[in-house]
Design a protein around this motif. Structure first.
Motif, PDB file in Angstrom:
ATOM      1  N   GLN A  41       0.838  -1.189   0.000  1.00  0.00           N
ATOM      2  CA  GLN A  41       0.000   0.000   0.000  1.00  0.00           C
ATOM      3  C   GLN A  41       0.875   1.241   0.000  1.00  0.00           C
ATOM      4  O   GLN A  41       1.928   1.273   0.609  1.00  0.00           O
ATOM      5  N   SER A  42       0.381   2.244  -0.672  1.00  0.00           N
ATOM      6  CA  SER A  42       1.192   3.451  -0.804  1.00  0.00           C
ATOM      7  C   SER A  42       0.746   4.549   0.159  1.00  0.00           C
ATOM      8  O   SER A  42       0.965   5.705  -0.059  1.00  0.00           O
ATOM      9  N   GLU A  43       0.073   4.156   1.223  1.00  0.00           N
ATOM     10  CA  GLU A  43      -0.330   5.134   2.233  1.00  0.00           C
ATOM     11  C   GLU A  43       0.883   5.636   3.005  1.00  0.00           C
ATOM     12  O   GLU A  43       1.903   4.960   3.076  1.00  0.00           O
ATOM     13  N   PRO A  44       0.793   6.825   3.594  1.00  0.00           N
ATOM     14  CA  PRO A  44       1.925   7.316   4.368  1.00  0.00           C
ATOM     15  C   PRO A  44       2.229   6.383   5.535  1.00  0.00           C
ATOM     16  O   PRO A  44       1.328   5.778   6.108  1.00  0.00           O
ATOM     17  N   SER A  45       3.503   6.297   5.868  1.00  0.00           N
ATOM     18  CA  SER A  45       3.904   5.364   6.910  1.00  0.00           C
ATOM     19  C   SER A  45       3.475   5.846   8.292  1.00  0.00           C
ATOM     20  O   SER A  45       3.269   5.057   9.190  1.00  0.00           O
ATOM     21  N   GLU A  49       2.236  12.417   8.977  1.00  0.00           N
ATOM     22  CA  GLU A  49       2.872  12.983   7.793  1.00  0.00           C
ATOM     23  C   GLU A  49       1.942  13.981   7.117  1.00  0.00           C
ATOM     24  O   GLU A  49       0.768  13.705   6.909  1.00  0.00           O
ATOM     25  N   ARG A  51       0.272  16.040   4.170  1.00  0.00           N
ATOM     26  CA  ARG A  51      -0.025  15.797   2.767  1.00  0.00           C
ATOM     27  C   ARG A  51      -0.178  17.141   2.066  1.00  0.00           C
ATOM     28  O   ARG A  51      -0.372  18.187   2.702  1.00  0.00           O
ATOM     29  N   ARG A 103       2.297  13.572  -3.729  1.00  0.00           N
ATOM     30  CA  ARG A 103       1.160  13.805  -2.828  1.00  0.00           C
ATOM     31  C   ARG A 103       1.553  14.496  -1.531  1.00  0.00           C
ATOM     32  O   ARG A 103       0.687  14.900  -0.749  1.00  0.00           O
ATOM     33  N   THR A 104       2.834  14.603  -1.269  1.00  0.00           N
ATOM     34  CA  THR A 104       3.256  15.215  -0.008  1.00  0.00           C
ATOM     35  C   THR A 104       3.932  16.573  -0.209  1.00  0.00           C
ATOM     36  O   THR A 104       4.233  17.245   0.776  1.00  0.00           O
TER      37      THR A 104
ATOM     38  N   PRO B  30      -5.383   4.023  -2.796  1.00  0.00           N
ATOM     39  CA  PRO B  30      -4.387   4.887  -3.415  1.00  0.00           C
ATOM     40  C   PRO B  30      -3.862   5.929  -2.441  1.00  0.00           C
ATOM     41  O   PRO B  30      -4.580   6.349  -1.536  1.00  0.00           O
ATOM     42  N   SER B  31      -2.644   6.328  -2.653  1.00  0.00           N
ATOM     43  CA  SER B  31      -2.065   7.405  -1.847  1.00  0.00           C
ATOM     44  C   SER B  31      -2.784   8.709  -2.180  1.00  0.00           C
ATOM     45  O   SER B  31      -3.027   9.005  -3.345  1.00  0.00           O
ATOM     46  N   SER B  35      -5.185  14.298   4.319  1.00  0.00           N
ATOM     47  CA  SER B  35      -5.320  13.356   5.424  1.00  0.00           C
ATOM     48  C   SER B  35      -6.296  13.938   6.444  1.00  0.00           C
ATOM     49  O   SER B  35      -6.820  15.040   6.257  1.00  0.00           O
TER      50      SER B  35
END
Lengths: 245, 377
Positions: A41-45, A49, A51, A103-104, B30-31, B35
């Motif tokens: 998964q490519s969610e933030p660790s 964090e 975005r 995305r960040t 998906p990213s 948030s």
């Protein structure tokens, strides 16, 4: 001890036990498989964090504004004094494909306006690189009005005898509607607000100038008075009696 | 007794097995560029195994109000997440009065949003107040389908906020339905214009919809048109590709729509997938003297600097290609406000009363996104 009872399963029920074993294996397999999926998964660790579009904190806002104002191109366009900040918002930069969008990355769009000369700029600030990424010149009509314009318009209006007559002795008690704060309908205070307008009549100064019509509110109700239009470009106020409807 | 034990064990093993199996089949989310409260992640149905799923971001901006970013939709837990929308916003609300003046540009002021509380957004009806000025509602949306004795009620997640535009409030609403449909609406309410309380006028919200089906570029737009071949009993539907940037008029008899497709995106039956922009007018759509109001639809090529509806004519001059590229749709709705006694009355020189909400909007409807609706057994 409780596990021992499995040893005493009658032969006639072993088919059922085999079924149970298969299901157990499925559970174990599923449980083992899950962590691997989460890795993909490519969610933030971490949940903390930031975005790209998360709301700006005060420090980010102030820093972006400072970077925008000190940019050489911006200074050349707007000068260094008498500049208003119209808005400071997080923004997302579109790259050549969805997969390549960061995305960040914290980019901020700062819109500045210099009333003298009526020129503005949309400045894109890259907070990560601590640099201005892009500057776009804006014309007067592309700059939204703010409570600063409203305050200026109200001050112009207060000099007009007809406006004073309409508002009465407490004319100066009217407060300017602040953006982005909202009026409180239950508040008994007097409030002045306004709507930007543009005429289609080429003879009307408001066909080209920055014009704002003022509306006056006492508590929850609006005063049904004459039309009060402030021409911020010419620094004039036009008061027109309404035609009967 | 033993038989009962076996049955009980088998039941729980089956439950665990199925749940872990379901988790295995899910495509990872998906990213996202947001948030916390700004991220909406909503599966449908809200109770029981997932069928469809939305994942999107929202943002509030002075002037434009409530914006939607990065809307992803998944047609099944094991299906890929489909990118639908990069950015959706109300670009302008143009309000001309019948006597020719005034002519207001309500997004031309950095108006803020009204505060929102539990009275606006009741928790017991599925409401959640976000950041003090946005309401998220997860709710039943009525019949999804009915076939004699069989029936299914649909669900939706709705985000709304209200722009405090001087005497008016504009309710900006975005709805994401379990069937993949997106609805955008603006509702005009609050106080009639002081001094012109009974003068008819039109509120024209103009949406800028950066639809990026399956990402970008590679998107094209077709003009959906229905024609009755009169005199005669037959009818024809056409969907020619729009080659260049342009403005177009909606026609209720032609069921006109703007259909966005991606060059590579097909469903499991190999049918081309599209999202159709369909107007949902309340009564009609107006045109005014200003050139940007002369069309209901506009199609432009993406340009990050082109955000203002009132400059649309300059955006398409000269027209650029809009095939297999990154496109933006624009749609103008209209609220024709003919004041009525219900709106209020004059009391001691002040207008006392409120205009009830008047809506206009559009639908973004998937076409061949699913292989068939998953809500039918």
């Amino acid at each position: 001890m409780k596990l021992l009872w499995f040893s005493f399963i009658p032969v006639s029920k072993r088919v059922g036990f085999s079924f149970l074993s298969a299901l157990t294996a499925l559970v174990v397999f599923g449980a083992l498989k899950l962590p691997a999926q989460e890795d993909r998964q490519s969610e933030p660790s971490t949940a903390t964090e930031r975005r790209a579009l998360d709301p700006l904190v005060a420090e980010e806002r102030a820093y972006a504004e400072r970077l925008a104002r000190s940019d050489t191109q911006v200074k050349k366009l707007l000068g260094e004094t008498g500049i208003r900040v119209i808005s400071v918002e997080p923004t997302l930069i579109k790259s050549e494909s969805l997969e390549r969008v960061d995305r960040t990355a914290r980019y901020v769009e700062v819109v500045l306006f210099r009333p003298e000369g009526e020129v503005g700029a949309r400045v894109t600030v890259d907070l990560g690189r601590k640099a201005v990424a892009q500057v776009q010149r804006l014309t007067s009509s592309q700059i939204p009005m703010t409570s600063d314009d409203l305050a200026e318009a109200f001050q112009l209006a207060l000099r007009d005898a007809q406006v004073q007559e309409v508002l009465g002795s407490d004319a100066k008690s009217f407060q300017v509607q602040g953006a982005p704060a909202e009026p409180n309908p239950s508040s008994p205070e007097n409030l002045v607000t306004g709507l930007p307008l543009r005429s289609t009549d080429p003879k009307d100064p408001c066909a080209k100038h920055r014009c704002l019509e003022l509306l006056f509110r006492r508590g929850a109700d609006f005063l049904s008075g004459p039309s009060v239009i402030a021409d911020l470009t010419a620094k004039r106020v036009y008061v027109k009696r309404r035609k009967p409807q | 007794m033993k038989t009962f034990r076996y049955a009980s064990l088998a039941f729980w093993v089956l439950v665990l097995g199925l749940s872990s199996g379901a988790a295995m089949a899910q495509t990872p989310p998906p990213s996202m560029p947001c948030s916390g409260a700004n991220l909406v992640d909503q599966k449908f149905p809200t109770v029981g195994p997932e069928v469809t799923h939305w994942r999107l971001c929202w943002q509030t901006v002075a002037g434009n109000g409530l914006l939607i970013h990065w809307a992803y939709f998944r047609t099944a837990p094991s299906a890929p997440w489909r990118f639908i929308l990069w950015d959706g916003r109300v670009s302008e609300i143009f309000v001309p009065y019948h006597t020719g003046s005034p002519r207001y540009y309500d997004v031309g002021f950095n108006f803020g949003l009204t505060s929102i509380g539990n009275a606006d957004c009741p928790p017991n009806l599925g409401g959640t107040v976000l950041a003090g000025n946005v309401c998220k509602e997860v709710r039943d949306r009525g019949l999804s389908w009915k076939a004699d004795s069989q029936v299914y009620r649909g669900q939706e997640v709705v985000l709304w906020a209200a722009l405090a535009a001087a005497n008016y409030n504009y309710v900006m609403e975005w709805t994401f339905r379990d069937d993949g449909i997106i609805l955008g609406r603006v509702g005009a309410t609050s106080h009639n214009l002081p001094g012109r309380e009974m003068e008819t006028h039109v509120h024209n919200p103009i949406w800028r919809l950066d639809v990026d089906l399956n990402g970008w570029p590679n998107d094209s737009v077709a003009l959906g048109t229905h024609t009755e071949n009169l005199p005669g009993p037959t009818a024809t539907d056409t969907e020619p590709i729009i080659p260049l940037e342009t403005g177009l008029q909606w026609s209720p008899r032609a069921f006109r729509s703007l259909d966005v497709s991606d060059r590579f995106l097909v469903n499991g039956r190999k049918d081309k997938t599209s999202y159709q922009l369909i107007p949902l007018p309340t009564g009609g759509l107006s045109q005014h003297q200003e050139a940007f109001t002369r069309n209901d639809f506009w199609v432009t090529r993406y340009n990050g600097a082109e955000m203002s509806a009132r400059d649309l004519v300059s955006y398409i001059t000269p027209p650029q290609s809009v095939t297999d590229t990154d496109i933006v749709l624009w749609y103008k709705g209209s609220v024709h406000h003919h004041p009525r006694d219900e709106d209020g009355e004059m009391v001691n020189g002040a207008w006392h009363g409120v205009a009830l909400v008047m809506w206009t909007g559009f639908m973004l409807k998937p076409h061949n996104l699913f292989d068939r609706t998953p809500f039918y057994p």
